[in-house]
Design a protein around this motif. Structure first.
Motif, PDB file in Angstrom:
ATOM      1  N   ARG A 197      52.024  -0.831  79.772  1.00 40.02           N
ATOM      2  CA  ARG A 197      52.002  -0.088  78.346  1.00 40.02           C
ATOM      3  C   ARG A 197      52.270  -0.797  77.063  1.00 40.02           C
ATOM      4  O   ARG A 197      51.658  -1.003  75.874  1.00 40.02           O
ATOM      5  CB  ARG A 197      52.318   1.253  78.119  1.00 40.02           C
ATOM      6  CG  ARG A 197      52.530   1.868  77.483  1.00 40.02           C
ATOM      7  CD  ARG A 197      51.220   2.626  77.121  1.00 40.02           C
ATOM      8  NE  ARG A 197      52.018   2.868  75.030  1.00 40.02           N
ATOM      9  CZ  ARG A 197      50.590   3.048  74.318  1.00 40.02           C
ATOM     10  NH1 ARG A 197      48.782   2.439  74.417  1.00 40.02           N
ATOM     11  NH2 ARG A 197      50.340   3.497  73.125  1.00 40.02           N
ATOM     12  N   GLU A 234      56.172   3.493  70.161  1.00 37.78           N
ATOM     13  CA  GLU A 234      56.992   4.512  70.481  1.00 37.78           C
ATOM     14  C   GLU A 234      58.168   4.274  71.001  1.00 37.78           C
ATOM     15  O   GLU A 234      59.065   4.877  71.067  1.00 37.78           O
ATOM     16  CB  GLU A 234      56.183   5.451  71.643  1.00 37.78           C
ATOM     17  CG  GLU A 234      55.609   4.845  72.145  1.00 37.78           C
ATOM     18  CD  GLU A 234      54.663   4.388  72.756  1.00 37.78           C
ATOM     19  OE1 GLU A 234      53.764   4.767  73.751  1.00 37.78           O
ATOM     20  OE2 GLU A 234      53.769   3.965  71.633  1.00 37.78           O
ATOM     21  N   LYS A 273      53.976  10.327  71.520  1.00 41.87           N
ATOM     22  CA  LYS A 273      52.686  10.125  72.228  1.00 41.87           C
ATOM     23  C   LYS A 273      52.087   9.379  71.085  1.00 41.87           C
ATOM     24  O   LYS A 273      52.250   9.394  69.347  1.00 41.87           O
ATOM     25  CB  LYS A 273      52.122  10.939  72.815  1.00 41.87           C
ATOM     26  CG  LYS A 273      51.974  11.183  73.785  1.00 41.87           C
ATOM     27  CD  LYS A 273      51.038  12.674  74.244  1.00 41.87           C
ATOM     28  CE  LYS A 273      51.161  12.978  76.124  1.00 41.87           C
ATOM     29  NZ  LYS A 273      50.930  12.061  76.359  1.00 41.87           N
ATOM     30  N   TYR A 274      52.235   7.873  71.272  1.00 42.04           N
ATOM     31  CA  TYR A 274      51.763   7.292  69.972  1.00 42.04           C
ATOM     32  C   TYR A 274      49.836   6.508  70.470  1.00 42.04           C
ATOM     33  O   TYR A 274      50.043   6.437  71.447  1.00 42.04           O
ATOM     34  CB  TYR A 274      52.945   6.091  70.239  1.00 42.04           C
ATOM     35  CG  TYR A 274      52.008   4.855  68.862  1.00 42.04           C
ATOM     36  CD1 TYR A 274      52.120   5.144  67.479  1.00 42.04           C
ATOM     37  CD2 TYR A 274      51.128   3.687  69.041  1.00 42.04           C
ATOM     38  CE1 TYR A 274      51.585   3.842  66.396  1.00 42.04           C
ATOM     39  CE2 TYR A 274      50.663   2.807  68.739  1.00 42.04           C
ATOM     40  CZ  TYR A 274      50.988   2.440  67.181  1.00 42.04           C
ATOM     41  OH  TYR A 274      50.481   1.894  66.768  1.00 42.04           O
ATOM     42  N   TYR A 275      49.302   6.661  69.273  1.00 41.99           N
ATOM     43  CA  TYR A 275      47.798   6.502  69.287  1.00 41.99           C
ATOM     44  C   TYR A 275      47.759   5.220  67.876  1.00 41.99           C
ATOM     45  O   TYR A 275      47.452   5.177  66.942  1.00 41.99           O
ATOM     46  CB  TYR A 275      47.296   6.999  69.257  1.00 41.99           C
ATOM     47  CG  TYR A 275      47.038   8.923  69.888  1.00 41.99           C
ATOM     48  CD1 TYR A 275      46.214   8.245  71.609  1.00 41.99           C
ATOM     49  CD2 TYR A 275      48.021   9.999  69.836  1.00 41.99           C
ATOM     50  CE1 TYR A 275      46.448   9.309  71.923  1.00 41.99           C
ATOM     51  CE2 TYR A 275      48.093  10.627  70.648  1.00 41.99           C
ATOM     52  CZ  TYR A 275      47.136  10.874  72.448  1.00 41.99           C
ATOM     53  OH  TYR A 275      47.189  11.238  72.807  1.00 41.99           O
ATOM     54  N   THR A 316      46.450  14.076  64.673  1.00 43.05           N
ATOM     55  CA  THR A 316      47.650  14.702  65.010  1.00 43.05           C
ATOM     56  C   THR A 316      48.116  15.595  65.444  1.00 43.05           C
ATOM     57  O   THR A 316      47.952  16.340  66.407  1.00 43.05           O
ATOM     58  CB  THR A 316      49.106  13.466  64.662  1.00 43.05           C
ATOM     59  OG1 THR A 316      49.037  14.385  63.180  1.00 43.05           O
ATOM     60  CG2 THR A 316      48.942  11.892  64.462  1.00 43.05           C
ATOM     61  N   VAL A 347      57.828  17.683  71.754  1.00 45.39           N
ATOM     62  CA  VAL A 347      56.859  16.176  71.666  1.00 45.39           C
ATOM     63  C   VAL A 347      56.271  16.148  70.685  1.00 45.39           C
ATOM     64  O   VAL A 347      56.151  16.687  68.935  1.00 45.39           O
ATOM     65  CB  VAL A 347      55.919  16.650  72.584  1.00 45.39           C
ATOM     66  CG1 VAL A 347      54.520  15.722  72.303  1.00 45.39           C
ATOM     67  CG2 VAL A 347      55.530  17.520  73.945  1.00 45.39           C
ATOM     68  N   VAL A 384      53.440  13.200  68.628  1.00 40.19           N
ATOM     69  CA  VAL A 384      52.663  12.488  68.152  1.00 40.19           C
ATOM     70  C   VAL A 384      52.388  11.572  67.258  1.00 40.19           C
ATOM     71  O   VAL A 384      52.566  11.910  65.659  1.00 40.19           O
ATOM     72  CB  VAL A 384      50.845  13.845  68.596  1.00 40.19           C
ATOM     73  CG1 VAL A 384      50.141  12.957  68.634  1.00 40.19           C
ATOM     74  CG2 VAL A 384      51.101  14.568  69.319  1.00 40.19           C
TER      75      VAL A 384
END
Length: 316
Positions: free
Chosen positions: A35, A61, A79-81, A87, A103, A105
């Motif tokens: 990752r 993250e 959680k990283y995008y 989000t 959590v 995001v």
């Protein structure tokens, strides 16, 4: 501790040491290493173990987790995008899957970011776009106050960490020099007396470029300070600040923050108009909010206390 804190940059470390220290399996170590490589870290592996050859310069993250000085209940999982529609949409899906509180995001870019009343929020790379899953022990009718808490936390960080004076435009915007720098959205699932979950979305213009049509009404922190801002540093400071506010609010109510909030209210003691989806527009003098988060407006005839709406300066 996250894996990025344990991986060295000067000598190899065996995978077995990582397993033992982080109390995870070899498979989990390999998954996390992969990752890290996917998001930009250069990690060399050999019979000697692992070593970071080059750190990722992108916001992610792992850097956030590594910079948190202590574990936070509101940030148990990040959680990283690089890109997502919203989000808010992502965190609500996790809520429906029964994920617990804590959590966060984060997205580098949103393609369908939105604010209150589904207004489009421009979410280019360089800004800070994130949503939080919370499960506050409060009545559903008190959920709107969470937006006020987020506003206070953002205002504190801007002043304490960056020396920037800001104003809070009820109910959910932060202004610098009269221009919007941040916005907040609160969505929730609730029953009659119980909140099941809250999805809180925050957007902050940090290093992102603003479209020409927004430059008259919006501003970025980079524009104010004339330099790039470390977004990891910003969100770590914000999460730490908000953690204290959030739990103090649940135990002692909003009254303890009322004076601070009202000292930062935008358009205080001037004529404003509040547009509401339920009622006709109300125009009057803005006296800030009460301890329930309602906006206090003095009209020609009486004092109005408004639960929700969109605030603007009254037209002359």
């Amino acid at each position: 501790m996250s894996i990025i804190e344990f991986l060295p940059t000067e000598k190899f470390v065996f995978g077995s040491e990582i397993c033992r220290f982080l109390e995870i399996s070899r498979t989990a170590v390999r998954e996390r290493i992969n990752r890290l490589r996917q998001i930009g870290y250069t990690i060399k592996s050999s019979s000697k173990g692992y070593i970071i050859v080059k750190k990722c310069e992108l916001f992610n993250e792992y850097e956030i987790e590594a910079n948190l000085k202590k574990p936070l209940n509101i940030c148990k999982m990040i959680k990283y995008y690089k890109e997502t529609a919203s989000t808010q949409t992502a965190v609500k899906k996790l809520a429906l899957k029964n994920f617990g509180e804590g959590v966060v995001v984060i997205a580098e870019k949103q393609t369908k970011g939105y604010g209150r009343i589904k207004r489009v929020w421009n979410s280019n790379a360089g800004g800070l776009w994130f949503s939080m899953l919370l499960k506050p022990v409060i009545r559903p009718d008190g959920s709107s106050i969470l937006s006020l808490l987020f506003s206070i936390a953002l205002s504190r960080i801007l002043e304490k960490k960056y020396g920037i004076s800001s104003e809070i435009k009820w109910p959910n915007d932060i202004l610098i020099c009269g221009k919007k720098v941040a916005g907040i959205i609160i969505e929730m699932s609730a029953e009659q007396d119980i909140i099941n979950w809250v999805a809180a979305g925050i957007g902050v213009n940090i290093n992102n470029s603003l479209p020409e049509d927004l430059k008259n009404i919006s501003i970025s922190i980079k524009e104010v300070l004339k330099r790039e801002i470390d977004r990891t540093e910003f969100i770590v400071a914000f999460l730490t600040e908000f953690e204290s506010l959030y739990f103090n609010f649940q135990s002692g109510g909003f009254k303890q923050f009322l004076e601070e909030y009202n000292s930062k209210v935008a358009y205080k003691d001037v004529l404003v108009t509040v547009d509401s989806a339920c009622n006709d527009a109300i125009t009057g003098k803005n006296f800030g909010i009460d301890e329930s988060g309602r906006l206090i407006i003095e009209t020609k005839n009486k004092i109005e206390k408004i639960i929700s709406g969109t605030l603007r300066r009254a037209e002359n």
